[in-house]
Design a protein around this motif. Structure first.
Motif, mmCIF file in Angstrom:
data_model
loop_
_atom_site.group_PDB
_atom_site.id
_atom_site.type_symbol
_atom_site.label_atom_id
_atom_site.label_comp_id
_atom_site.label_asym_id
_atom_site.label_seq_id
_atom_site.Cartn_x
_atom_site.Cartn_y
_atom_site.Cartn_z
ATOM 1 N N GLY A 248 48.882 -35.881 18.520
ATOM 2 C CA GLY A 248 49.116 -36.891 17.497
ATOM 3 C C GLY A 248 50.392 -36.666 16.722
ATOM 4 O O GLY A 248 50.868 -35.541 16.564
ATOM 5 N N GLY A 249 50.945 -37.746 16.223
ATOM 6 C CA GLY A 249 52.174 -37.683 15.461
ATOM 7 C C GLY A 249 53.385 -38.002 16.309
ATOM 8 O O GLY A 249 53.281 -38.242 17.526
ATOM 9 N N TRP A 250 54.556 -37.997 15.657
ATOM 10 C CA TRP A 250 55.792 -38.400 16.317
ATOM 11 C C TRP A 250 56.923 -37.451 15.952
ATOM 12 O O TRP A 250 56.935 -36.879 14.876
ATOM 13 C CB TRP A 250 56.156 -39.834 15.896
ATOM 14 C CG TRP A 250 55.065 -40.790 16.254
ATOM 15 C CD1 TRP A 250 53.971 -41.118 15.491
ATOM 16 C CD2 TRP A 250 54.917 -41.488 17.479
ATOM 17 N NE1 TRP A 250 53.162 -41.984 16.180
ATOM 18 C CE2 TRP A 250 53.717 -42.234 17.403
ATOM 19 C CE3 TRP A 250 55.686 -41.576 18.647
ATOM 20 C CZ2 TRP A 250 53.262 -43.036 18.441
ATOM 21 C CZ3 TRP A 250 55.236 -42.380 19.681
ATOM 22 C CH2 TRP A 250 54.046 -43.107 19.574
ATOM 23 N N VAL A 251 57.860 -37.296 16.868
ATOM 24 C CA VAL A 251 59.018 -36.447 16.626
ATOM 25 C C VAL A 251 60.279 -37.233 16.950
ATOM 26 O O VAL A 251 60.342 -37.953 17.949
ATOM 27 C CB VAL A 251 58.959 -35.139 17.450
ATOM 28 C CG1 VAL A 251 58.833 -35.413 18.941
ATOM 29 C CG2 VAL A 251 60.178 -34.270 17.156
ATOM 30 N N ILE A 252 61.270 -37.115 16.066
ATOM 31 C CA ILE A 252 62.576 -37.725 16.284
ATOM 32 C C ILE A 252 63.559 -36.605 16.596
ATOM 33 O O ILE A 252 63.740 -35.686 15.795
ATOM 34 C CB ILE A 252 63.050 -38.503 15.041
ATOM 35 C CG1 ILE A 252 62.097 -39.671 14.744
ATOM 36 C CG2 ILE A 252 64.474 -39.028 15.238
ATOM 37 C CD1 ILE A 252 62.438 -40.431 13.472
ATOM 38 N N ASP A 253 64.157 -36.680 17.773
ATOM 39 C CA ASP A 253 65.187 -35.724 18.138
ATOM 40 C C ASP A 253 66.535 -36.327 17.779
ATOM 41 O O ASP A 253 66.726 -37.533 17.854
ATOM 42 C CB ASP A 253 65.127 -35.418 19.634
ATOM 43 C CG ASP A 253 65.972 -34.213 20.021
ATOM 44 O OD1 ASP A 253 66.387 -33.478 19.111
ATOM 45 O OD2 ASP A 253 66.200 -34.016 21.226
ATOM 46 N N THR A 254 67.474 -35.516 17.355
ATOM 47 C CA THR A 254 68.792 -35.999 16.967
ATOM 48 C C THR A 254 69.862 -35.205 17.687
ATOM 49 O O THR A 254 69.640 -34.054 18.076
ATOM 50 C CB THR A 254 69.025 -35.873 15.447
ATOM 51 O OG1 THR A 254 69.042 -34.494 15.094
ATOM 52 C CG2 THR A 254 67.935 -36.578 14.659
#
Length: 345
Positions: A248-254
């Motif tokens: 669950g949840g989300w990750v933003i890679d930059t």
């Protein structure tokens, strides 16, 4: 980009990060529109996720993709996919790019900023403080994530050095390829929560993203290594994107950011250097630079050994850079520039 998967009885929109903050922005004029969350910003188009799966919003003729950040919530027509409007952001990270007054958007509606650095020459208190001020200003909880711990001769010195950068700062040691990394970061993940990863190239951000998302989507993030001679990495992530986390949840890679310009971060710097901010209230002059003014409580604390002189020097450099960039931006916008010094309390 895979669609959100939830077990029966769970609201997939809430799992995307939807909350009362966004629901309260819906008006009667939005009847029939569907919320969607931006998953990737391309040069000329957007991709997004809704409660029903992936969607590619159709932009109007005067709408530019640069106006949107990964993590934004937008309202689209479920039949035509036409994008009607973007909802107000709960948080946003953006940075000034040299030579431009338009900020570069790093991500929106983020709960936690995972600041990734490795236990080698990449570990730079001065650079980490820039990231921390950035997170503080955005109202996002920062966490320092240490990688390549197996290569460190004195891991404790890196942990202690990171914790000393800000009061109450959480520091986590992970091995990006190890499944245990998911458990180590579970406190900041979970259904509906969003984390973003920032840091220099080559410190293991993309590898950590691949571990967090597991086999839930293809293709995985390309990874790179750090050059041994100077501990600098190669850029492997070239775009910001939203990925579902295992459990669950989300990750933003930059993309890797080695230089972060300080601008519009006055409040973030106050939080970062709380020990100096609090002492400054006791200085004789309210705009004391803590360099030469009489009655300076901060310099007195340095003499007493309760304030690190290197911290004070880094505070001074960041304050000066922030003020200079703010003045430059004001001039570019055609606003007045002024100010004085030497005012007593």
């Amino acid at each position: 980009m895979s669609a959100p998967t939830q077990s029966a009885g769970h609201d997939p929109l809430i799992a995307l990060g939807w909350s009362a903050f966004f629901a309260e922005q819906i008006t009667s004029g939005d009847a029939g529109l569907e919320p969607a969350r931006i998953a990737r910003v391309h040069r000329s188009r957007l991709t997004a996720l809704s409660a029903h799966g992936p969607v590619e919003p159709v932009l109007g003729p005067d709408v530019n993709t640069s106006h949107f950040a990964v993590g934004d919530f937008v309202l689209v027509d479920p039949v035509t996919a036409r994008l009607h409007r973007r909802l107000e952001r709960r948080s946003v990270i953006e940075r000034r790019v040299s030579g431009s007054v338009v900020p570069q958007l790093g991500g929106a509606n983020i709960d936690t900023l995972l600041i990734v650095t490795s236990c080698n020459l990449d570990f730079s208190p001065a650079r980490l403080e820039r990231y921390l001020a950035w997170a503080n200003q955005a109202g996002i909880e920062p966490v320092i994530v240490l990688t390549k711990a197996d290569l460190a001769e004195d891991l404790a010195s890196y942990e202690d050095g990171a914790r000393a950068l800000q009061r109450g700062l959480d520091v986590v040691v992970v091995h990006p390829k190890a499944a245990q990394s998911v458990a180590a970061l579970a406190r900041w993940c979970g259904s509906g929560r969003t984390v973003a990863l920032v840091g220099s190239s080559g410190v293991g951000k993309s590898t950590l993203v691949n571990t967090l998302v597991g086999a839930t989507e293809e293709p995985p993030q390309e990874t790179g290594s750090i050059r041994e001679q100077d501990a600098k990495g190669r850029h492997t992530t070239t775009a910001r994107s939203l990925h579902p986390i295992l459990g669950g949840g989300w990750v933003i890679d930059t993309p890797g950011i080695r230089t972060l310009q300080v601008s519009d971060l006055a409040d973030g710097l106050d939080v970062l250097f709380a020990e100096i901010t609090e002492l400054a209230a006791r200085c004789r002059f309210r705009d004391c630079t803590h360099e030469h003014e009489p009655g300076c409580a901060v310099r007195a604390a340095v003499t007493e050994g309760t304030v690190d002189p290197q911290r004070l020097e880094r505070w001074r450099l960041l304050q000066n850079e922030n003020a200079q960039n703010d003045r430059t931006k004001t001039r570019a916008a055609g606003g007045p520039v002024g100010g004085g010094r030497g005012k007593r309390r």
